[in-house]
Every structure is written in C-alpha cells, then in structure tokens.
Design a protein around this motif. Sequence first.
Motif, PDB file in Angstrom:
ATOM      1  N   ALA A 208       9.188 -18.874   5.716  1.00 40.93           N
ATOM      2  CA  ALA A 208      10.179 -18.931   4.631  1.00 40.93           C
ATOM      3  C   ALA A 208       9.875 -20.078   3.669  1.00 40.93           C
ATOM      4  O   ALA A 208      10.673 -21.002   3.494  1.00 40.93           O
ATOM      5  CB  ALA A 208      11.585 -19.070   5.217  1.00 40.93           C
TER       6      ALA A 208
ATOM      7  N   TYR B 152      15.600 -19.541   2.111  1.00 43.68           N
ATOM      8  CA  TYR B 152      16.259 -18.275   2.461  1.00 43.68           C
ATOM      9  C   TYR B 152      17.100 -17.761   1.305  1.00 43.68           C
ATOM     10  O   TYR B 152      17.596 -18.538   0.485  1.00 43.68           O
ATOM     11  CB  TYR B 152      17.143 -18.492   3.698  1.00 43.68           C
ATOM     12  CG  TYR B 152      16.336 -18.985   4.866  1.00 43.68           C
ATOM     13  CD1 TYR B 152      15.690 -18.105   5.728  1.00 43.68           C
ATOM     14  CD2 TYR B 152      16.158 -20.360   5.081  1.00 43.68           C
ATOM     15  CE1 TYR B 152      14.916 -18.560   6.781  1.00 43.68           C
ATOM     16  CE2 TYR B 152      15.386 -20.830   6.134  1.00 43.68           C
ATOM     17  CZ  TYR B 152      14.770 -19.921   6.972  1.00 43.68           C
ATOM     18  OH  TYR B 152      13.990 -20.386   8.008  1.00 43.68           O
ATOM     19  N   ASN B 153      17.257 -16.424   1.282  1.00 41.81           N
ATOM     20  CA  ASN B 153      18.184 -15.823   0.323  1.00 41.81           C
ATOM     21  C   ASN B 153      17.822 -16.173  -1.111  1.00 41.81           C
ATOM     22  O   ASN B 153      18.701 -16.513  -1.926  1.00 41.81           O
ATOM     23  CB  ASN B 153      19.600 -16.340   0.645  1.00 41.81           C
ATOM     24  CG  ASN B 153      20.625 -15.240   0.507  1.00 41.81           C
ATOM     25  OD1 ASN B 153      20.394 -14.256  -0.201  1.00 41.81           O
ATOM     26  ND2 ASN B 153      21.754 -15.416   1.151  1.00 41.81           N
ATOM     27  N   HIS B 154      16.543 -16.089  -1.401  1.00 43.08           N
ATOM     28  CA  HIS B 154      16.076 -16.500  -2.735  1.00 43.08           C
ATOM     29  C   HIS B 154      16.380 -15.392  -3.750  1.00 43.08           C
ATOM     30  O   HIS B 154      16.028 -14.222  -3.509  1.00 43.08           O
ATOM     31  CB  HIS B 154      14.581 -16.780  -2.696  1.00 43.08           C
ATOM     32  CG  HIS B 154      14.096 -17.555  -3.878  1.00 43.08           C
ATOM     33  ND1 HIS B 154      14.031 -17.002  -5.144  1.00 43.08           N
ATOM     34  CD2 HIS B 154      13.695 -18.831  -4.000  1.00 43.08           C
ATOM     35  CE1 HIS B 154      13.589 -17.914  -5.983  1.00 43.08           C
ATOM     36  NE2 HIS B 154      13.373 -19.038  -5.313  1.00 43.08           N
TER      37      HIS B 154
ATOM     38  N   LEU C 222      13.388 -13.078  -4.694  1.00 40.97           N
ATOM     39  CA  LEU C 222      12.930 -12.195  -3.615  1.00 40.97           C
ATOM     40  C   LEU C 222      14.005 -11.153  -3.304  1.00 40.97           C
ATOM     41  O   LEU C 222      13.688  -9.985  -3.022  1.00 40.97           O
ATOM     42  CB  LEU C 222      12.570 -13.004  -2.368  1.00 40.97           C
ATOM     43  CG  LEU C 222      11.505 -14.091  -2.582  1.00 40.97           C
ATOM     44  CD1 LEU C 222      11.054 -14.672  -1.249  1.00 40.97           C
ATOM     45  CD2 LEU C 222      10.299 -13.565  -3.330  1.00 40.97           C
ATOM     46  N   ASN C 223      15.268 -11.561  -3.374  1.00 40.67           N
ATOM     47  CA  ASN C 223      16.355 -10.583  -3.171  1.00 40.67           C
ATOM     48  C   ASN C 223      16.259  -9.474  -4.216  1.00 40.67           C
ATOM     49  O   ASN C 223      16.420  -8.292  -3.904  1.00 40.67           O
ATOM     50  CB  ASN C 223      17.720 -11.263  -3.297  1.00 40.67           C
ATOM     51  CG  ASN C 223      18.026 -12.162  -2.105  1.00 40.67           C
ATOM     52  OD1 ASN C 223      17.228 -12.245  -1.180  1.00 40.67           O
ATOM     53  ND2 ASN C 223      19.177 -12.823  -2.141  1.00 40.67           N
TER      54      ASN C 223
ATOM     55  N   ALA D 128      13.463  -7.110  -3.520  1.00 38.17           N
ATOM     56  CA  ALA D 128      13.801  -6.217  -2.405  1.00 38.17           C
ATOM     57  C   ALA D 128      14.751  -5.123  -2.891  1.00 38.17           C
ATOM     58  O   ALA D 128      14.538  -3.932  -2.614  1.00 38.17           O
ATOM     59  CB  ALA D 128      14.434  -7.010  -1.268  1.00 38.17           C
TER      60      ALA D 128
ATOM     61  N   THR E 215       5.235 -12.803   2.701  1.00 39.85           N
ATOM     62  CA  THR E 215       6.471 -12.165   2.215  1.00 39.85           C
ATOM     63  C   THR E 215       7.588 -13.194   2.039  1.00 39.85           C
ATOM     64  O   THR E 215       8.766 -12.817   1.980  1.00 39.85           O
ATOM     65  CB  THR E 215       6.982 -11.075   3.182  1.00 39.85           C
ATOM     66  OG1 THR E 215       7.263 -11.685   4.450  1.00 39.85           O
ATOM     67  CG2 THR E 215       5.998  -9.938   3.346  1.00 39.85           C
TER      68      THR E 215
ATOM     69  N   TYR F  22      10.514 -12.682   4.477  1.00 43.22           N
ATOM     70  CA  TYR F  22      11.520 -11.607   4.411  1.00 43.22           C
ATOM     71  C   TYR F  22      11.239 -10.478   5.391  1.00 43.22           C
ATOM     72  O   TYR F  22      12.158  -9.942   6.001  1.00 43.22           O
ATOM     73  CB  TYR F  22      11.600 -11.047   2.981  1.00 43.22           C
ATOM     74  CG  TYR F  22      12.606 -11.768   2.115  1.00 43.22           C
ATOM     75  CD1 TYR F  22      12.594 -13.147   2.004  1.00 43.22           C
ATOM     76  CD2 TYR F  22      13.577 -11.062   1.415  1.00 43.22           C
ATOM     77  CE1 TYR F  22      13.515 -13.806   1.218  1.00 43.22           C
ATOM     78  CE2 TYR F  22      14.512 -11.718   0.621  1.00 43.22           C
ATOM     79  CZ  TYR F  22      14.472 -13.087   0.521  1.00 43.22           C
ATOM     80  OH  TYR F  22      15.397 -13.728  -0.265  1.00 43.22           O
ATOM     81  N   LEU F  23       9.981 -10.058   5.463  1.00 49.07           N
ATOM     82  CA  LEU F  23       9.620  -8.931   6.322  1.00 49.07           C
ATOM     83  C   LEU F  23       8.249  -9.208   6.922  1.00 49.07           C
ATOM     84  O   LEU F  23       7.489 -10.019   6.410  1.00 49.07           O
ATOM     85  CB  LEU F  23       9.533  -7.633   5.496  1.00 49.07           C
ATOM     86  CG  LEU F  23      10.842  -6.946   5.133  1.00 49.07           C
ATOM     87  CD1 LEU F  23      10.583  -5.814   4.158  1.00 49.07           C
ATOM     88  CD2 LEU F  23      11.546  -6.405   6.371  1.00 49.07           C
TER      89      LEU F  23
ATOM     90  N   ILE G 209       8.087  -7.319  -1.931  1.00 47.93           N
ATOM     91  CA  ILE G 209       8.602  -8.679  -1.705  1.00 47.93           C
ATOM     92  C   ILE G 209       7.440  -9.669  -1.643  1.00 47.93           C
ATOM     93  O   ILE G 209       7.515 -10.770  -2.208  1.00 47.93           O
ATOM     94  CB  ILE G 209       9.452  -8.732  -0.417  1.00 47.93           C
ATOM     95  CG1 ILE G 209      10.670  -7.811  -0.554  1.00 47.93           C
ATOM     96  CG2 ILE G 209       9.897 -10.156  -0.127  1.00 47.93           C
ATOM     97  CD1 ILE G 209      11.437  -7.590   0.731  1.00 47.93           C
TER      98      ILE G 209
END
Length: 432
Positions: free
Chosen positions: A59, A63-65, A68-69, A72, A282, A285-286, A324
Amino acid sequence: MNKLSSEQILNFDRQHIWHPYTSMIDPLPVYAVRSATGCTLALADGRELIDGMASWWTAVHGYNHPVLNRAAADQLSRMSHVMFGGLTHEPAVNLCALLVELTPEGLNRVFLADSGSVSVEVAIKMAIQYWSSMGLPEKRKLATIRSGYHGDTFGAMAVCDPVTGMHDLFSGVLTRHYFADQPRCRFDQPWQEEDIQSMRAIIEQHHNEIAAVILEPVVQGAGGMWFYSPHYLTRIRQLCDAFDLLLICDEIATGFGRTGKMFASEHAGICPDIMCVGKAMTGGYLSLAATLTTDRVSNGICSASPGVFMHGPTFMGNPLACAIATAAIKLLKSQDWRKTIAGIEAQLKSELTPMAQIPGVADVRVLGGIGVVEMDRPVDVAGAQRYFTDQGVWIRPFGRLIYIMPPYIINARELSCLTGAMAGFARTMADE
Ligand code: PMP
C-alpha cells in the motif's frame, strides 16, 4: 458499516479462518480492521493505528486513495473480469506498456500472473522451457543465495532459504537446487571479492545443469531483511553472461521505488533476463504480478515444440487489477517519489541508528523506505503486537527483526511515532 461487532468477528475468525503461517489450535491473536484511510488502520474496537507495514510492501500510496478508488470504480462499471484466453483489453495493454517502459531495457515481453508466487513459478518455468527449446533440457536446476524468499508455492519454496524456509517439512517433494552463501558485504560497504566465491564455485562446477540464477536484488526481504552490496549483482550478471545462464531478478518486494530506485537492480545498473514484479504494483488494492522477459527468451521458448509457453491462470490479466495497477504506477510516476523515499530514509537513519545503543539490539539498517532493527534474540510477536497497538501503531515483527516499510505518504510525525514505538519496545525487551 460492519454489521458484526469486533467480538463476533474475532470469535468466528478464531474458530474457522486460517491466517498466514499460524496454528488453528493455538493461533496468535489477530486484530479486526474496520477501515483504512491514508496511513491509518481503524480497528473494529474503535482504536486507530499508524501503519508501518504498508500491508506487506503493497500500500505505497496509503489506503482508500481517491485516484485508485476512481480507477477501480470506472473499471468496475465496464467489466471486472473477462478470460484472457483469446481476449484482450485496454487495461492490460495500458499496464503492460507502462511495465515495458519502466523496467530495464530489453524486458519487452510481459506475462501477467495473479500473485507474486505465481510470477516466480512462471519465471522458473520460462527459464527451464527456454533451455529445453534450445536443445539443452538438462539445464533445469536453479542457483540462488541463502536467506532468500520467493513465495510459498512449490517451485518458489524450493529456492527459499533451505534452513528458515520449508525444506525440511517438504523434503523429498521440493526440487533440490544450488544454494550459495549469502553475500555478507553490506549495501554501503566497499565490495569484498570473496563474497562471490561461493556462487562462482557452484556456477563453474554445475553450469551445464543450471538454467538460471534467481535472487532478490539488493534487499532480501522475508528471508531476513538483509541489504547486500549492489556489486554482488554486477558480478552475478557477469557470471551469468560468461557461463550462459539466465538471471531472474525477483523485484516483487523491491519494485516501484521502495529502495530509492524504481527497481533495485538499478542500484547495480544491470538488466536481468527475467524479472518478477508484484506487491506495490496495484498500490495494495488487488493481487496482481507480472513476469517480464526479453525477446531472446520469449523467441527461444516459442521457436521450438510445443511453440507455446505453458501457463495460463484463470484470472490472468484481470482488468480490474490491471486498471488499478495502471493508476497506481501513474500516480507514482507523477510524484517526486525519489525525494519522498530519500526523506523517509534520512528520517529512519536519524531516528533508528541511535537504537544500536540499546542493549539487545544486534544491528540497525536502513535502505530507502525500509527500516530494520535486528535484536539478538527472537521477538515475542504476540507481546510485541500488544505493545505496538497500545502505542497506536501497526508493526509486525518476525524472528529477531522489528522492521517497517510504511506507505510512501507517511508524514514525519507519523514516522516518528513508528520509530519511537520501535525504540520503546526494544527497551522493554532489554528490561526483561
Ligand atoms: N518474492 C518476494 C521477494 C516476496 O517478498 C514475496 C512475498 N512476500 C513473494 C515473492 C511472493 O509473493 P505473493 O505473496 O504475492 O505470492
């Protein structure tokens, strides 16, 4: 919102869910996470922890960028997956174009894999199939260095350290490869020629049966968090050229800036024949990884019977993961990440180096965004995690190592909280 309470989550988890490297009879405690944003993990019990692990090197953007969100969500609205056999798509093309551009010259051919371990299996298979296509099927052994780690699948396990890896447990099942001594010359020390002797002796004696040398460039991660001289890599490249062996660099942990270079092999200015990347690709994220190789290797593989490369996982080229990953790499490229990593490195050096004075601390080492404090005895992981979570930080030691590789977005105050907690815990060990 979670519908289960923290206790409900933990109770079910303890009864039914296996965690990495743990017992189902007497598991180490786990902590339930409700959400994660930026550099902070929010636990289901309401506590917040500053993250020192970047979820095992992944990461890097936190997180929860939002970027990137968005990548996705955009991709999700088009398609999350289609098979890669007979089909292709823009997310895979965009990602592979970036990988070809970013990786060392000559790595033109990309095989997308679903995890780091699988990308290592693919790399090993490529090397063996290459020599088989060249009419040298006896070249199917690997040479590597002790204290390495390349994953938990069978092919990868066989090149993990034979002592700390799972060789005893699976002896008779794992292929026997050649293990050279670990290079002892530290990253910033003058090169010692004797460091290469062990590998040189193996290659001189067994090159006829060796397909490739495989190693983690410069940073050995899960095998002991050791940083060795880039000159070792230079020598390895020379040996591989002299004896016609392929060189596989496993950049899964080191890739995408972690050591201060985009890829750790750049510290030596060398180009491997096969390179594995994953983890940070990624942004955490994945699961997605890739094995890159040269025209020489891919043409070699495909020019002899059966004329194809024999691998093809179900989720190969997953569009969601590719989209992503493309966004995560572009985000990295759009920033002055070298300066960011240099800043983290300078702060880690200034705050961790004094810990060498604490009784029980055997060694302190820092490279790029990685800070390692090695104790002289094993760390009690459950006790350490209790201490660290009480201090509001997330750090998970292993063996004798207390180490961090935080998200690149960490700020100076957050980083000081991590290093302060590391020092505090080392002192409690000294007082025991
Ligand atoms: N190679 C290296 C250098 C790694 O650090 C790891 C993961 N820790 C792997 C391979 C395996 O990757 P994965 O866990 O995604 O299978």
